[in-house]
Design an enzyme around this catalytic site. Structure first.
Site, PDB file in Angstrom:
ATOM      1  N   ARG A 190     -11.596 -12.537   6.388  1.00 52.32           N
ATOM      2  CA  ARG A 190     -10.425 -13.216   5.821  1.00 52.32           C
ATOM      3  C   ARG A 190     -10.825 -14.448   5.020  1.00 52.32           C
ATOM      4  O   ARG A 190     -10.112 -14.884   4.129  1.00 52.32           O
ATOM      5  CB  ARG A 190      -9.470 -13.678   6.934  1.00 52.32           C
ATOM      6  CG  ARG A 190      -8.761 -12.559   7.661  1.00 52.32           C
ATOM      7  CD  ARG A 190      -7.619 -13.132   8.501  1.00 52.32           C
ATOM      8  NE  ARG A 190      -7.146 -12.207   9.515  1.00 52.32           N
ATOM      9  CZ  ARG A 190      -6.246 -11.237   9.303  1.00 52.32           C
ATOM     10  NH1 ARG A 190      -5.720 -11.086   8.109  1.00 52.32           N
ATOM     11  NH2 ARG A 190      -5.875 -10.437  10.267  1.00 52.32           N
ATOM     12  N   ASP A 230       0.872  -1.179   0.000  1.00 52.45           N
ATOM     13  CA  ASP A 230       0.000   0.000   0.000  1.00 52.45           C
ATOM     14  C   ASP A 230       0.914   1.234   0.000  1.00 52.45           C
ATOM     15  O   ASP A 230       1.430   1.630  -1.038  1.00 52.45           O
ATOM     16  CB  ASP A 230      -0.904  -0.103   1.229  1.00 52.45           C
ATOM     17  CG  ASP A 230      -1.998   0.935   1.277  1.00 52.45           C
ATOM     18  OD1 ASP A 230      -2.454   1.375   0.220  1.00 52.45           O
ATOM     19  OD2 ASP A 230      -2.413   1.314   2.391  1.00 52.45           O
ATOM     20  N   ASP A 268      -8.123  -8.838   6.011  1.00 49.31           N
ATOM     21  CA  ASP A 268      -9.200  -8.577   6.964  1.00 49.31           C
ATOM     22  C   ASP A 268      -9.551  -7.101   7.058  1.00 49.31           C
ATOM     23  O   ASP A 268      -8.803  -6.225   6.643  1.00 49.31           O
ATOM     24  CB  ASP A 268      -8.774  -9.025   8.366  1.00 49.31           C
ATOM     25  CG  ASP A 268      -7.760  -8.055   8.984  1.00 49.31           C
ATOM     26  OD1 ASP A 268      -6.770  -7.735   8.297  1.00 49.31           O
ATOM     27  OD2 ASP A 268      -7.972  -7.599  10.113  1.00 49.31           O
ATOM     28  N   THR A 321       5.487  -0.840   5.305  1.00 48.54           N
ATOM     29  CA  THR A 321       5.690  -2.128   5.965  1.00 48.54           C
ATOM     30  C   THR A 321       6.741  -2.955   5.240  1.00 48.54           C
ATOM     31  O   THR A 321       7.679  -3.465   5.846  1.00 48.54           O
ATOM     32  CB  THR A 321       4.360  -2.917   5.992  1.00 48.54           C
ATOM     33  OG1 THR A 321       3.366  -2.083   6.586  1.00 48.54           O
ATOM     34  CG2 THR A 321       4.506  -4.195   6.786  1.00 48.54           C
TER      35      THR A 321
END
Ligand code: 5GP
Ligand code: MG
Length: 173
Positions: A163, A101, A157, A105
């Site tokens: 999920r 995104d 999720d 991360t």
């Protein structure tokens, strides 16, 4: 948020993308014993489907990073919640991610893993939201490019929900 998930990418389309990725990875890692590092929790469904198509003597590790909490925005601060059990020095490491995104991360994780001196380090991501990128990331194996929508399903999720959905769905704001 109260909306119901709507299908964005069907399970058939996902299956095709996974098969294509498996073909690319198999070709590039022929004769090697890659160590696949899955980023929990989001990548577990993708990883389970992918490895069964790889036909390589691969090994699997899992790592848990902190990312989104209940909010939709990543804080930008990433932490290793549960690290690796196997040494990755000298290994051909392939990171398996669900989505890139902002890039925060995964760029943190790649830097973290690079310090352990793997022989090679590559990234495979099921999805990519390039319109949201803040940190440049090069994705070696990419499944599908997404519009700027919040997605759930196929392992992803919202507040630990959805999920289990077989398709990649989006939630209306
Ligand atoms: P980043 O912004 O650091 O690239 O994204 C970090 C993490 O946020 C991803 O690995 C993923 O777990 C989560 N994330 C980003 N976008 C979405 C999304 O649209 N849906 C869900 N469920 N998680 C997302
Ligand atoms: Mg993730």
């Amino acid at each position: 948020m109260t909306s119901q998930p709507e299908i964005l990418i069907t399970s058939d389309e996902i299956r095709n993308a996974v098969a294509r990725l498996a073909g690319e990875i198999k070709r590039d890692y022929e004769g090697k014993q890659p160590l696949l590092v899955g980023v929990l929790k989001g990548s577990f469904v993708f990883m389970a489907d992918l490895i069964r198509q790889l036909d390589l003597p691969l090994e699997v590790e899992l790592i848990t990073l902190s990312s989104y909490g209940a909010a939709r925005e990543a804080s930008g601060k990433v932490r290793v919640v549960q690290g690796l059990r196997a040494a990755i020095k000298g290994r051909d490491v392939l990171v398996i991610e669900d989505i890139v995104d902002t890039g925060n991360t995964i760029s943190f994780l790649l830097d973290y893993l690079r310090k352990e001196e793997p022989a090679s380090l590559k990234l495979c991501s099921l999805t990519d939201k390039p319109s949201r990128r803040r940190v440049p990331v090069s994705i070696d194996y990419l499944g599908v490019v997404l519009p700027d929508k919040f997605i759930v399903g196929y392992g992803l999720d919202w507040n630990e929900k959805f999920r289990y959905l077989p398709d990649i769905c989006f939630l209306e704001e």
